[in-house]
Write an enzyme that holds these catalytic residues in place. Structure first.
Site, short mmCIF file in Angstrom:
data_model
loop_
_atom_site.label_atom_id
_atom_site.label_comp_id
_atom_site.label_asym_id
_atom_site.label_seq_id
_atom_site.Cartn_x
_atom_site.Cartn_y
_atom_site.Cartn_z
N CYS A 29 27.75 87.22 27.50
CA CYS A 29 28.10 86.47 28.71
C CYS A 29 27.08 86.58 29.83
O CYS A 29 27.26 86.00 30.89
CB CYS A 29 29.45 86.95 29.23
SG CYS A 29 29.43 88.70 29.73
N GLN A 30 26.00 87.34 29.62
CA GLN A 30 25.09 87.61 30.73
C GLN A 30 24.53 86.34 31.37
O GLN A 30 24.33 86.27 32.58
CB GLN A 30 23.94 88.50 30.28
CG GLN A 30 24.35 89.92 29.94
CD GLN A 30 24.79 90.08 28.50
OE1 GLN A 30 25.10 89.09 27.82
NE2 GLN A 30 24.81 91.30 28.01
#
Length: 346
Positions: free
Chosen positions: A79-80
């Site tokens: 999800c970065q």
């Protein structure tokens, strides 16, 4: 048997919650060795493999599904790239790993899927990633819905907002109802006072009893020894306070707007993330232990984390809280015609 595959599984918080509801994990994949070791030492079936999801071939999936009927696929692609605290670069390669998730769903054709991510996914690139996810899975025959859920609303002592995309074939998923009672940080971890590998006090709340179960040994509970300067600053911050509650000369110690915060003993914790140097115990002058962080994430005490302590903190912070996953799994089990009562483990 309702078998599931866990993609981008990490240490296995998502599939742990599904197993608590009666699902059976038959395959899990992640490229992080420490997380895979933790997964295999804490799940009934040691089925996690250390590999890149994009390298899992269609031939492998064909062979695997001939031997295993798959009811569902769950997972949270990295999800970065979507995170609101990151650069939100639309060209970040990690933003497109959901395409591999979609490829595997298309190949396996499970009855349902659950895709978890940070809520920033919904708005990145003007919502085009969200729209593409819904469109792709709709074309595969799923009725797709999504919703931002706060873990605190499902028995987890933590405010953690994440978006869940759920698709079921020929049926719209009904998201679980929120629980009325919320659990505070004090109610979650006030019994974890020992530096030893065993409990020295009795469980004080129903949440603590639930997390302990029949467990006797206390692992991952080593305290961090801070410098005298750090301890002095922490000691001046009140329960639920932050560094800006102190005189301005202290603000330069950490040039970060969320630096040096204390948990609030009467409220739910802030989001437990992959770092662990800026958020402190509500009464003691230290960061929370890995075990305390895991409790706040709703991992039971018999769930042991492996690797370096830094790795353990990261594994905890990356995970989906098992009790939140369990709430979703119970509803899926009901709605696909499984156990009508479900198994609520909160």
């Amino acid at each position: 048997m309702n078998n599931i595959i866990d993609l981008f599984c990490g240490c296995g918080g998502l599939s742990k919650g599904f197993e608590m509801a009666g699902f059976n994990t038959v395959l899990a994949i992640d490229f992080w060795k420490d997380a895979v070791e933790t997964f295999n030492n804490n799940h009934k079936n040691k089925v996690a493999i250390c590999d890149d999801v994009s390298k899992i071939s269609n031939d492998f999936l064909d062979d695997f599904t001939k031997k295993n009927k798959i009811t569902g696929i769950v997972g949270g692609p990295p999800c970065q790239g979507y995170s609101t605290v990151g650069k939100r670069d639309i060209n970040d390669d990690r933003n497109y790993l959901y395409l591999q998730y979609c490829r595997i769903v298309e190949k396996v054709k499970p009855e349902f899927f659950v895709l978890e991510n940070v809520k920033g996914l919904l708005t990145l690139n003007n919502g085009k990633f969200k729209e593409d996810i819904v469109e792709r899975f709709t074309k595969l025959g799923y009725i797709v819905d999504y919703k931002i859920l706060n873990s605190a609303d499902y028995g987890v002592p933590q405010n953690r907002n994440r978006v869940f995309f759920v698709g079921i074939k020929n049926k719209k998923f009904k998201f679980p109802k929120e629980k009325l009672k919320k659990v505070t940080t004090y109610e979650a971890i006030s019994d974890l006072t020992s530096y030893e590998d065993k409990y020295t006090t009795s469980a004080q709340t129903s949440y603590q009893k639930n997390m302990r179960g029949n467990n006797k040994q206390l692992k991952n509970n080593e305290f961090t020894v801070h410098t005298e300067k750090t301890i002095d600053v922490i000691s001046k911050i009140p329960d639920g306070g932050k560094i800006t509650d102190l005189p301005k000369e202290f603000w330069e110690i950490r040039k970060y707007n969320k630096a040096f915060q204390r948990m609030n003993s009467k409220l739910q914790s802030n989001t437990i993330d992959t770092g662990h140097r800026n958020y402190f115990h509500y009464s003691e002058n230290r960061i929370p232990t890995v075990r305390e962080s895991a409790r706040i994430q709703s991992f039971p005490d018999n769930f042991i984390f492996y690797g370096s302590r830094t790795s353990q903190y990261k594994q905890v912070g990356n995970a989906v809280p098992p009790l939140l996953a369990n709430a979703i799994a119970i509803e899926i089990m009901k709605q696909i015609g499984g156990d009508e009562d479900g198994k609520d483990c909160s």
